[in-house]
Motif scaffolding. Structure first.
Motif, short mmCIF file in Angstrom:
data_model
loop_
_atom_site.label_atom_id
_atom_site.label_comp_id
_atom_site.label_asym_id
_atom_site.label_seq_id
_atom_site.Cartn_x
_atom_site.Cartn_y
_atom_site.Cartn_z
N GLY A 123 0.81 -1.21 0.00
CA GLY A 123 0.00 0.00 0.00
C GLY A 123 0.84 1.26 0.00
N PRO A 124 0.41 2.31 -0.71
CA PRO A 124 1.13 3.59 -0.69
C PRO A 124 0.96 4.27 0.66
CG PRO A 124 -0.94 3.83 -1.84
CD PRO A 124 -0.80 2.37 -1.54
N VAL A 125 1.92 5.11 1.01
CA VAL A 125 1.85 5.85 2.27
C VAL A 125 2.34 7.27 2.05
CG1 VAL A 125 2.21 3.80 3.71
CG2 VAL A 125 4.19 5.18 3.03
N GLY A 126 2.04 8.11 3.02
CA GLY A 126 2.72 9.38 3.20
C GLY A 126 3.51 9.29 4.49
N PHE A 127 4.20 10.36 4.86
CA PHE A 127 5.00 10.35 6.08
C PHE A 127 4.79 11.65 6.86
CE2 PHE A 127 7.65 7.76 3.15
CZ PHE A 127 7.68 6.57 3.86
N VAL A 128 4.77 11.53 8.18
CA VAL A 128 4.91 12.69 9.06
C VAL A 128 6.25 12.53 9.77
CG1 VAL A 128 4.04 13.95 11.05
CG2 VAL A 128 2.44 13.03 9.38
N ILE A 129 7.11 13.52 9.61
CA ILE A 129 8.44 13.49 10.21
C ILE A 129 8.47 14.46 11.38
CG2 ILE A 129 10.91 13.73 9.78
CD1 ILE A 129 9.55 11.70 7.92
N GLU A 130 8.90 13.98 12.54
CA GLU A 130 9.08 14.83 13.72
C GLU A 130 10.56 14.81 14.09
OE1 GLU A 130 6.51 12.93 16.53
OE2 GLU A 130 4.74 14.04 15.87
N ALA A 131 11.21 15.96 14.03
CA ALA A 131 12.63 16.01 14.31
C ALA A 131 13.01 17.39 14.82
CB ALA A 131 13.44 15.71 13.04
N GLY A 132 13.81 17.41 15.87
CA GLY A 132 14.31 18.69 16.39
C GLY A 132 13.23 19.65 16.83
N GLY A 133 12.12 19.13 17.30
CA GLY A 133 11.04 19.99 17.77
C GLY A 133 10.13 20.49 16.67
N SER A 134 10.34 20.08 15.43
CA SER A 134 9.49 20.48 14.30
C SER A 134 8.93 19.25 13.61
CB SER A 134 10.31 21.30 13.29
OG SER A 134 10.81 22.48 13.86
N SER A 135 7.89 19.46 12.82
CA SER A 135 7.31 18.33 12.09
C SER A 135 6.84 18.80 10.72
CB SER A 135 6.15 17.70 12.86
OG SER A 135 5.09 18.62 13.03
N PHE A 136 6.88 17.87 9.76
CA PHE A 136 6.36 18.16 8.44
C PHE A 136 5.74 16.90 7.85
CE2 PHE A 136 10.80 16.97 7.74
CZ PHE A 136 10.77 16.17 6.61
N TYR A 137 4.88 17.12 6.87
CA TYR A 137 4.09 16.05 6.25
C TYR A 137 4.48 15.92 4.79
CZ TYR A 137 -0.19 14.15 3.99
OH TYR A 137 -1.10 13.45 3.22
N VAL A 138 4.65 14.68 4.34
CA VAL A 138 4.90 14.36 2.94
C VAL A 138 3.72 13.51 2.47
CG1 VAL A 138 6.46 13.24 1.30
CG2 VAL A 138 7.39 14.41 3.32
N SER A 139 2.96 14.03 1.51
CA SER A 139 1.72 13.34 1.12
C SER A 139 1.97 12.09 0.30
CB SER A 139 0.82 14.29 0.33
OG SER A 139 1.32 14.50 -0.99
N GLY A 140 3.11 12.01 -0.42
CA GLY A 140 3.24 10.98 -1.44
C GLY A 140 2.18 11.21 -2.51
N ASP A 141 1.97 10.22 -3.34
CA ASP A 141 0.90 10.30 -4.34
C ASP A 141 -0.41 9.91 -3.68
OD1 ASP A 141 2.81 10.94 -6.16
OD2 ASP A 141 2.39 9.31 -7.55
N THR A 142 -1.38 10.79 -3.71
CA THR A 142 -2.63 10.49 -3.02
C THR A 142 -3.77 11.34 -3.56
OG1 THR A 142 -3.67 10.30 -0.81
CG2 THR A 142 -2.26 12.22 -1.18
N ALA A 143 -4.96 10.87 -3.30
CA ALA A 143 -6.16 11.68 -3.44
C ALA A 143 -6.38 12.46 -2.15
CB ALA A 143 -7.36 10.78 -3.71
N LEU A 144 -7.25 13.44 -2.20
CA LEU A 144 -7.71 14.09 -0.98
C LEU A 144 -8.46 13.07 -0.14
CD1 LEU A 144 -8.14 16.82 0.57
CD2 LEU A 144 -10.28 17.03 -0.70
N THR A 145 -8.12 12.97 1.13
CA THR A 145 -8.74 11.98 2.00
C THR A 145 -9.03 12.58 3.36
OG1 THR A 145 -8.30 9.93 3.24
CG2 THR A 145 -6.40 11.11 2.41
N MET A 146 -10.12 12.16 3.96
CA MET A 146 -10.50 12.67 5.27
C MET A 146 -9.46 12.34 6.34
SD MET A 146 -13.40 14.34 5.03
CE MET A 146 -14.16 14.33 6.65
N ASP A 147 -8.62 11.34 6.10
CA ASP A 147 -7.58 11.00 7.07
C ASP A 147 -6.62 12.18 7.29
OD1 ASP A 147 -8.66 8.51 7.31
OD2 ASP A 147 -7.05 7.45 6.29
N MET A 148 -6.57 13.08 6.34
CA MET A 148 -5.69 14.24 6.49
C MET A 148 -6.11 15.11 7.68
SD MET A 148 -5.24 15.14 2.48
CE MET A 148 -4.28 14.08 1.38
N LYS A 149 -7.39 15.07 8.02
CA LYS A 149 -7.85 15.82 9.18
C LYS A 149 -7.22 15.28 10.47
CE LYS A 149 -12.19 17.71 7.44
NZ LYS A 149 -13.61 17.98 7.74
N ILE A 150 -6.97 13.98 10.50
CA ILE A 150 -6.33 13.38 11.68
C ILE A 150 -4.92 13.94 11.84
CG2 ILE A 150 -5.55 11.22 12.72
CD1 ILE A 150 -7.79 9.81 11.20
#
Length: 227
Positions: A123-150
């Protein structure tokens, strides 16, 4: 942090501690990235969102040259392991792991995935990276999904890297909504222009993000920006 764009969906992030994360390396087949020297791209960790050729074509060469650790879903990690790449960490959607540089969580993405030889890519995934007190999101290839609200409910993102090219993934309008849902105020757009069906109307893309109060950044191939 510093982000360097290598074309299509490939980019590197240099964390505050000097660790280099490289995402979805597809450089040498990309005519738009012809001026990028693959052997000069640094990587301590290589993260793959899914098994399509346009996200992993140069992964084996970079992993072999650098000795970087591969982070990918179980099927992709196993596939590379069978090719002799031993420094791998399988991580499936919903799971997270604490690495020396920080925490990586694999999050859901809606797309397809098959490896270049036709092997099932998991299955395809995206990533949330938490490092050094900051975080960022990498969507990968995806449709808009309600999971993004989480993601927005559980993480305070500094920025997000999102596909915006439409046709094979969400386009700019959906990505701007995704930015609002995840709480990202700045988005670096990727997965556009490489192939004719994903040619980007830049003015329309910027307008879509501006309408949602989000800054859209489109760095040039080879450009490094502060994030």
């Amino acid at each position: 942090m510093k982000l360097t764009y290598y074309g299509h969906s490939c980019f590197g992030v240099e964390l505050a501690d000097g660790t280099h994360l490289l995402f979805d390396p597809y450089v040498t087949p990309n005519e738009l990235a012809k001026d990028i020297d693959l052997d000069s791209i640094p990587a301590d960790f290589v993260l793959l969102t899914h098994g399509h050729f346009d996200h992993m074509q140069d992964a084996e060469a970079i992993l072999t040259r650098t000795g970087a650790k591969l982070i990918a879903n179980f099927e992709i990690a196993t596939w590379y392991g069978e090719k002799g790449i031993a420094n791998v960490h399988p991580l499936n959607a919903g799971g997270a792991f604490q690495f020396p540089f920080g925490r990586v969580k694999a999050v859901s993405a809606i797309h397809s995935s098959v490896l270049p030889d036709g092997t099932y890519g998991g299955g395809p995934v995206g990533f949330v990276i938490e490092a050094g007190g900051s975080s960022f999101y990498v969507s990968g290839d995806t449709a808009l999904t309600m999971d993004m609200k989480i993601i927005g409910e559980r993480h305070a993102l500094e920025f997000a890297v999102m596909c915006i090219g439409d046709n094979f993934t969400m386009g700019a309008e959906d990505a701007a909504i995704a930015a609002n849902w995840t709480g990202a105020r700045t988005v670096i757009g990727v997965h556009y222009d490489t192939f004719p069906p994903i040619k980007l109307d830049r003015a329309a893309a910027h307008a879509a993000f501006t309408a949602k109060g989000v800054e859209l950044l489109l760095p040039g191939i080879g450009e490094t920006i502060g994030v």
